[in-house]
Design a protein around this motif. Structure first.
Motif, PDB file in Angstrom:
ATOM      1  N   THR A   2      -9.660   2.051   9.535  1.00 24.38           N
ATOM      2  CA  THR A   2      -9.107   3.175  10.039  1.00 24.38           C
ATOM      3  C   THR A   2      -8.801   4.247   8.993  1.00 24.38           C
ATOM      4  OG1 THR A   2      -6.958   2.127   8.861  1.00 24.38           O
ATOM      5  CG2 THR A   2      -7.119   1.434  10.876  1.00 24.38           C
ATOM      6  N   ASP A   3      -8.102   5.590   9.305  1.00 26.70           N
ATOM      7  CA  ASP A   3      -8.259   6.385   8.360  1.00 26.70           C
ATOM      8  C   ASP A   3      -7.435   5.855   6.984  1.00 26.70           C
ATOM      9  OD1 ASP A   3      -9.396   8.327   9.825  1.00 26.70           O
ATOM     10  OD2 ASP A   3      -7.643   9.089  10.594  1.00 26.70           O
ATOM     11  N   GLU A   4      -6.458   5.197   6.981  1.00 26.13           N
ATOM     12  CA  GLU A   4      -5.747   4.491   5.862  1.00 26.13           C
ATOM     13  C   GLU A   4      -6.314   3.845   4.939  1.00 26.13           C
ATOM     14  OE1 GLU A   4      -2.117   2.571   7.314  1.00 26.13           O
ATOM     15  OE2 GLU A   4      -1.071   4.235   7.443  1.00 26.13           O
ATOM     16  N   ASP A   5      -7.728   3.063   5.371  1.00 25.29           N
ATOM     17  CA  ASP A   5      -8.600   2.434   4.605  1.00 25.29           C
ATOM     18  C   ASP A   5      -9.249   3.273   3.649  1.00 25.29           C
ATOM     19  OD1 ASP A   5      -7.989   0.140   5.879  1.00 25.29           O
ATOM     20  OD2 ASP A   5      -9.371   0.142   7.514  1.00 25.29           O
ATOM     21  N   HIS A   6      -9.344   4.807   4.107  1.00 19.18           N
ATOM     22  CA  HIS A   6     -10.041   5.566   3.235  1.00 19.18           C
ATOM     23  C   HIS A   6      -9.203   6.098   2.165  1.00 19.18           C
ATOM     24  CE1 HIS A   6     -13.786   5.360   5.723  1.00 19.18           C
ATOM     25  NE2 HIS A   6     -12.793   5.422   6.563  1.00 19.18           N
ATOM     26  N   LEU A   7      -7.992   5.973   2.120  1.00 22.67           N
ATOM     27  CA  LEU A   7      -7.138   6.463   1.139  1.00 22.67           C
ATOM     28  C   LEU A   7      -6.806   5.621   0.030  1.00 22.67           C
ATOM     29  CD1 LEU A   7      -4.225   7.696   3.707  1.00 22.67           C
ATOM     30  CD2 LEU A   7      -5.949   9.175   2.544  1.00 22.67           C
ATOM     31  N   TRP A   8      -6.564   6.388  -1.117  1.00 17.32           N
ATOM     32  CA  TRP A   8      -6.475   5.653  -2.507  1.00 17.32           C
ATOM     33  C   TRP A   8      -4.883   5.095  -2.831  1.00 17.32           C
ATOM     34  CZ3 TRP A   8     -10.849   4.095  -4.994  1.00 17.32           C
ATOM     35  CH2 TRP A   8     -12.006   4.549  -4.471  1.00 17.32           C
ATOM     36  N   TYR A   9      -4.714   4.256  -3.500  1.00 15.68           N
ATOM     37  CA  TYR A   9      -3.476   3.688  -3.996  1.00 15.68           C
ATOM     38  C   TYR A   9      -3.403   3.184  -5.420  1.00 15.68           C
ATOM     39  CZ  TYR A   9      -2.542   3.432   1.031  1.00 15.68           C
ATOM     40  OH  TYR A   9      -2.377   3.827   2.317  1.00 15.68           O
ATOM     41  N   TYR A  10      -2.375   3.378  -6.282  1.00  9.33           N
ATOM     42  CA  TYR A  10      -2.295   3.019  -7.524  1.00  9.33           C
ATOM     43  C   TYR A  10      -1.451   1.672  -7.810  1.00  9.33           C
ATOM     44  CZ  TYR A  10      -0.958   2.965 -12.457  1.00  9.33           C
ATOM     45  OH  TYR A  10      -0.954   2.873 -13.814  1.00  9.33           O
ATOM     46  N   ASN A  11      -1.630   0.598  -8.333  1.00  8.96           N
ATOM     47  CA  ASN A  11      -1.074  -0.493  -8.350  1.00  8.96           C
ATOM     48  C   ASN A  11      -0.182  -0.412  -9.754  1.00  8.96           C
ATOM     49  OD1 ASN A  11      -0.087  -3.035  -9.082  1.00  8.96           O
ATOM     50  ND2 ASN A  11      -1.812  -4.014  -7.870  1.00  8.96           N
ATOM     51  N   VAL A  12       1.076  -0.448  -9.613  1.00  7.77           N
ATOM     52  CA  VAL A  12       1.954  -0.430 -10.767  1.00  7.77           C
ATOM     53  C   VAL A  12       2.102  -1.855 -11.565  1.00  7.77           C
ATOM     54  CG1 VAL A  12       3.172   1.585  -9.670  1.00  7.77           C
ATOM     55  CG2 VAL A  12       4.051  -1.045  -9.557  1.00  7.77           C
ATOM     56  N   GLU A  13       1.474  -2.935 -11.087  1.00  7.71           N
ATOM     57  CA  GLU A  13       1.763  -3.966 -11.616  1.00  7.71           C
ATOM     58  C   GLU A  13       0.376  -4.175 -12.713  1.00  7.71           C
ATOM     59  OE1 GLU A  13       1.717  -7.248  -8.843  1.00  7.71           O
ATOM     60  OE2 GLU A  13       3.935  -7.430  -9.258  1.00  7.71           O
ATOM     61  N   ASP A  14      -0.759  -3.672 -12.461  1.00  9.26           N
ATOM     62  CA  ASP A  14      -1.521  -3.829 -13.247  1.00  9.26           C
ATOM     63  C   ASP A  14      -2.479  -2.607 -13.578  1.00  9.26           C
ATOM     64  OD1 ASP A  14      -3.192  -3.534 -11.050  1.00  9.26           O
ATOM     65  OD2 ASP A  14      -3.827  -5.619 -10.833  1.00  9.26           O
ATOM     66  N   GLY A  15      -2.016  -1.563 -13.231  1.00 11.23           N
ATOM     67  CA  GLY A  15      -2.560  -0.114 -13.338  1.00 11.23           C
ATOM     68  C   GLY A  15      -4.056   0.028 -12.497  1.00 11.23           C
ATOM     69  N   THR A  16      -4.434  -0.772 -11.745  1.00 16.16           N
ATOM     70  CA  THR A  16      -5.749  -0.600 -10.912  1.00 16.16           C
ATOM     71  C   THR A  16      -5.381   0.409  -9.799  1.00 16.16           C
ATOM     72  OG1 THR A  16      -5.205  -2.291  -9.441  1.00 16.16           O
ATOM     73  CG2 THR A  16      -6.420  -2.848 -11.373  1.00 16.16           C
ATOM     74  N   VAL A  17      -6.470   1.067  -9.412  1.00 12.00           N
ATOM     75  CA  VAL A  17      -6.815   1.880  -8.442  1.00 12.00           C
ATOM     76  C   VAL A  17      -7.613   1.313  -7.225  1.00 12.00           C
ATOM     77  CG1 VAL A  17      -7.448   4.157  -7.626  1.00 12.00           C
ATOM     78  CG2 VAL A  17      -6.470   4.062  -9.764  1.00 12.00           C
ATOM     79  N   THR A  18      -7.032   1.107  -5.984  1.00 10.13           N
ATOM     80  CA  THR A  18      -7.929   0.911  -4.935  1.00 10.13           C
ATOM     81  C   THR A  18      -8.045   1.674  -3.832  1.00 10.13           C
ATOM     82  OG1 THR A  18      -6.118  -0.523  -3.996  1.00 10.13           O
ATOM     83  CG2 THR A  18      -7.593  -1.567  -5.618  1.00 10.13           C
ATOM     84  N   GLN A  19      -9.080   1.301  -3.035  1.00  9.65           N
ATOM     85  CA  GLN A  19      -9.135   2.141  -1.545  1.00  9.65           C
ATOM     86  C   GLN A  19      -8.645   1.314  -0.640  1.00  9.65           C
ATOM     87  OE1 GLN A  19     -13.093   3.435  -0.734  1.00  9.65           O
ATOM     88  NE2 GLN A  19     -12.079   5.282   0.158  1.00  9.65           N
ATOM     89  N   GLY A  20      -7.507   1.672   0.069  1.00  7.67           N
ATOM     90  CA  GLY A  20      -7.113   0.531   1.190  1.00  7.67           C
ATOM     91  C   GLY A  20      -5.701   0.055   0.558  1.00  7.67           C
ATOM     92  N   LYS A  21      -4.959  -0.548   1.262  1.00  7.85           N
ATOM     93  CA  LYS A  21      -3.748  -1.192   0.901  1.00  7.85           C
ATOM     94  C   LYS A  21      -4.141  -2.665   0.507  1.00  7.85           C
ATOM     95  CE  LYS A  21      -1.167   1.472   4.383  1.00  7.85           C
ATOM     96  NZ  LYS A  21      -0.293   1.366   5.467  1.00  7.85           N
ATOM     97  N   ALA A  22      -4.825  -2.791  -0.733  1.00 14.10           N
ATOM     98  CA  ALA A  22      -4.980  -4.057  -1.102  1.00 14.10           C
ATOM     99  C   ALA A  22      -3.823  -4.734  -1.850  1.00 14.10           C
ATOM    100  CB  ALA A  22      -6.278  -4.060  -2.235  1.00 14.10           C
ATOM    101  N   ALA A  23      -2.858  -3.833  -2.313  1.00 14.52           N
ATOM    102  CA  ALA A  23      -1.649  -4.380  -3.134  1.00 14.52           C
ATOM    103  C   ALA A  23      -0.618  -4.257  -2.320  1.00 14.52           C
ATOM    104  CB  ALA A  23      -1.384  -3.532  -4.477  1.00 14.52           C
ATOM    105  N   SER A  24       0.438  -5.074  -2.418  1.00 12.51           N
ATOM    106  CA  SER A  24       1.776  -5.177  -1.688  1.00 12.51           C
ATOM    107  C   SER A  24       2.396  -3.781  -1.679  1.00 12.51           C
ATOM    108  CB  SER A  24       2.793  -6.308  -2.347  1.00 12.51           C
ATOM    109  OG  SER A  24       4.026  -5.992  -1.883  1.00 12.51           O
ATOM    110  N   SER A  25       3.105  -3.571  -0.562  1.00 17.22           N
ATOM    111  CA  SER A  25       3.734  -2.225  -0.632  1.00 17.22           C
ATOM    112  C   SER A  25       4.949  -2.027  -1.893  1.00 17.22           C
ATOM    113  CB  SER A  25       4.500  -2.140   0.747  1.00 17.22           C
ATOM    114  OG  SER A  25       5.359  -3.063   0.956  1.00 17.22           O
TER     115      SER A  25
END
Length: 61
Positions: A2-25
């Motif tokens: 989906t289009d959301e799978d191409h977006l990027w997210y920052y994980n505040v717990e460990d500081g990682t950046v992932t493409q797609g919703k890998a971390a909890s909301s």
């Protein structure tokens, strides 16, 4: 994918950046259009908070 799978997210717990919703909301910030923006998530949030605070101060005058 989906289009959301191409977006990027920052994980505040460990500081990682992932493409797609890998971390909890509850632990992710985003979405961001690219990796570079997601890596600056905390800086972007701080700048937005300062702008909102200034707007509040102006409103309350």
């Amino acid at each position: 994918m989906t289009d959301e799978d191409h977006l990027w997210y920052y994980n505040v717990e460990d500081g990682t950046v992932t493409q797609g919703k890998a971390a909890s909301s509850m632990t992710r910030m985003g979405p961001y259009p690219d990796r570079a923006a997601a890596e600056k998530a905390l800086q972007i949030a701080a700048e937005r908070n300062k702008a909102a605070d200034r707007a509040d101060e102006e409103w309350n005058k």
